[in-house]
Write a protein that holds these residues in place. Structure first.
Motif, PDB file in Angstrom:
ATOM      1  N   VAL A 196      -3.179   0.411  -4.030  1.00  0.00           N
ATOM      2  CA  VAL A 196      -2.354   1.758  -3.919  1.00  0.00           C
ATOM      3  C   VAL A 196      -2.980   2.591  -3.066  1.00  0.00           C
ATOM      4  O   VAL A 196      -2.560   3.243  -1.826  1.00  0.00           O
ATOM      5  CB  VAL A 196      -1.899   2.360  -5.210  1.00  0.00           C
ATOM      6  N   ALA A 197      -4.336   3.010  -3.160  1.00  0.00           N
ATOM      7  CA  ALA A 197      -4.957   3.895  -2.331  1.00  0.00           C
ATOM      8  C   ALA A 197      -4.833   3.577  -0.912  1.00  0.00           C
ATOM      9  O   ALA A 197      -4.836   4.241   0.001  1.00  0.00           O
ATOM     10  CB  ALA A 197      -6.364   4.028  -2.951  1.00  0.00           C
ATOM     11  N   ALA A 198      -5.154   2.179  -0.725  1.00  0.00           N
ATOM     12  CA  ALA A 198      -5.306   1.843   0.761  1.00  0.00           C
ATOM     13  C   ALA A 198      -4.084   1.834   1.280  1.00  0.00           C
ATOM     14  O   ALA A 198      -4.105   2.236   2.640  1.00  0.00           O
ATOM     15  CB  ALA A 198      -5.830   0.337   0.781  1.00  0.00           C
ATOM     16  N   GLU A 258       1.762   7.415  -1.478  1.00  0.00           N
ATOM     17  CA  GLU A 258       1.409   6.927  -2.590  1.00  0.00           C
ATOM     18  C   GLU A 258       2.560   6.761  -3.737  1.00  0.00           C
ATOM     19  O   GLU A 258       2.569   5.733  -4.419  1.00  0.00           O
ATOM     20  CB  GLU A 258       0.093   7.780  -3.338  1.00  0.00           C
ATOM     21  N   LEU A 259       3.223   7.793  -4.136  1.00  0.00           N
ATOM     22  CA  LEU A 259       4.228   7.705  -4.922  1.00  0.00           C
ATOM     23  C   LEU A 259       5.316   6.917  -4.781  1.00  0.00           C
ATOM     24  O   LEU A 259       6.025   6.271  -5.480  1.00  0.00           O
ATOM     25  CB  LEU A 259       4.710   9.056  -4.883  1.00  0.00           C
ATOM     26  N   ALA A 260       5.633   6.754  -3.364  1.00  0.00           N
ATOM     27  CA  ALA A 260       6.657   5.711  -2.839  1.00  0.00           C
ATOM     28  C   ALA A 260       6.142   4.067  -3.244  1.00  0.00           C
ATOM     29  O   ALA A 260       7.072   3.433  -3.652  1.00  0.00           O
ATOM     30  CB  ALA A 260       6.897   5.927  -1.280  1.00  0.00           C
ATOM     31  N   GLY A 301       0.856  -5.646   6.576  1.00  0.00           N
ATOM     32  CA  GLY A 301       2.342  -5.010   6.824  1.00  0.00           C
ATOM     33  C   GLY A 301       2.548  -3.825   6.385  1.00  0.00           C
ATOM     34  O   GLY A 301       3.120  -3.130   7.093  1.00  0.00           O
ATOM     35  N   VAL A 302       1.777  -3.025   5.661  1.00  0.00           N
ATOM     36  CA  VAL A 302       2.041  -1.822   5.135  1.00  0.00           C
ATOM     37  C   VAL A 302       1.617  -0.938   6.270  1.00  0.00           C
ATOM     38  O   VAL A 302       2.206   0.186   6.694  1.00  0.00           O
ATOM     39  CB  VAL A 302       1.027  -1.535   4.139  1.00  0.00           C
ATOM     40  N   ARG A 303       0.774  -1.311   7.282  1.00  0.00           N
ATOM     41  CA  ARG A 303       0.318  -0.465   8.316  1.00  0.00           C
ATOM     42  C   ARG A 303       1.294  -0.612   9.341  1.00  0.00           C
ATOM     43  O   ARG A 303       1.599   0.372  10.142  1.00  0.00           O
ATOM     44  CB  ARG A 303      -1.256  -1.079   9.076  1.00  0.00           C
ATOM     45  N   LYS A 304       1.966  -1.803   9.524  1.00  0.00           N
ATOM     46  CA  LYS A 304       3.081  -1.939  10.622  1.00  0.00           C
ATOM     47  C   LYS A 304       4.054  -1.087  10.244  1.00  0.00           C
ATOM     48  O   LYS A 304       4.680  -0.476  11.135  1.00  0.00           O
ATOM     49  CB  LYS A 304       3.260  -3.584  10.610  1.00  0.00           C
TER      50      LYS A 304
END
Length: 226
Positions: free
Chosen positions: A141-143, A157-159, A65-68
Motif C-alpha cells: 500500500v505504501a509503495a 493510498e486511500l483509493a 502496473g501501478v506506476r504505469k
C-alpha cells in the motif's frame, strides 16, 4: 526473448492453475520449461527459493502496473478510480497477488517465507532479492502511494485501500462484488487469467468518494482527513 528464469517462473505459475503448490514437482517444471533440473536449482536453489521468486515477481509486476497507471495523463480522480478498479480486477484474476495484497494465504499457494537466517546467499542477484521475503500488505500500500504525485499521495493510498476492501469482500451472487464492481476473475476457469485490456468505469459511488478525498487533501492546510 525470455530468460530461463522467466520461463521457469511462468511454468510454476501455470502449474498452480491445476494443482496446489505442495503437488508441484521441480522435475515437471524443468521439463515444461525445457531446461535441465540443474538449471532450475542454479536459479532458485530449492523449491522454497522458487516460491519466494514467484511471489517477488508478482509483487514487482503489480507495482509496475501501478506506476504505469498513475503516470497516465488525466484528472487525478479519474486516474485513481481506474487504479482502484484495476487492482480489484487483477487481484481477482491472480491468486498469488490477491494473497500478497490481503495477507490471506491458503494451502494451494507457495508459502512466502524468507530464507533462513545465516543461509548462504544465492548466486543469482535476483534470487538474493527474492530470498529477503515478500513485502507485507502494508508495504505494498505504501509503495503504491509513493508512486503518486506528492499532492495527491494520501488520496492514492486511500483509493488503494478502497480497492482492497473490494478484494477482501465476498462476491455477491450473480457475478458481482459487494461494492458493485464486476470481478474480472468471475469468468476465469483456472487460477490464472490474462490481464484485462480494459475495465468498465468504476461505480459512481466510489468515484465520488475518491473525488471527495482529493478535494479534502488539496484544500486542507494540514491535509488531515476528517
Amino acid at each position: 526473448m525470455p530468460t530461463a528464469r522467466e520461463v521457469l517462473l511462468d511454468a510454476a505459475l501455470a502449474a498452480l492453475a491445476h494443482r496446489p503448490w505442495s503437488a508441484v514437482r521441480m522435475a515437471d517444471l524443468a521439463a515444461a520449461a525445457r531446461v535441465s533440473r540443474q538449471t532450475l536449482y542454479n536459479e532458485f536453489g530449492s523449491k522454497e527459493g522458487l516460491a519466494r521468486a514467484l511471489v517477488r515477481r508478482e509483487a514487482d509486476t503489480y507495482l509496475q502496473g501501478v506506476r504505469k497507471l498513475l503516470a497516465a495523463p488525466g484528472p487525478p480522480a479519474r486516474t485513481l478510480a481506474v487504479l482502484a478498479e484495476w487492482i480489484v480486477a487483477r487481484a481477482a484474476a491472480r491468486p498469488v497477488l490477491r494473497a500478497l495484497l490481503t495477507g490471506a494465504w491458503d494451502a494451494r499457494l507457495p508459502a512466502p517465507r524468507p530464507a533462513r537466517p545465516g543461509a548462504r546467499p544465492a548466486a543469482v542477484p535476483a534470487q538474493r532479492r527474492a530470498d529477503a521475503g515478500p513485502p507485507a500488505p502494508g508495504e505494498l500500500v505504501a509503495a503504491a502511494a509513493a508512486c503518486a504525485d506528492e499532492s495527491w499521495a494520501v488520496g492514492c493510498e486511500l483509493a488503494v485501500r478502497i480497492a482492497l476492501s473490494h478484494v477482501v469482500a465476498p462476491p455477491v451472487p450473480g457475478g458481482g462484488t459487494a461494492g458493485g464492481v464486476r470481478s474480472a476473475g468471475a469468468q476465469c476457469a483456472g487460477a490464472q487469467c490474462a490481464e484485462p485490456e480494459s475495465w468498465s468505469p468504476i461505480t459512481p459511488a466510489i468515484t465520488r468518494v475518491i473525488e471527495t478525498i482529493l478535494r479534502v487533501e488539496t484544500t486542507s492546510p494540514r491535509k488531515i482527513m476528517p
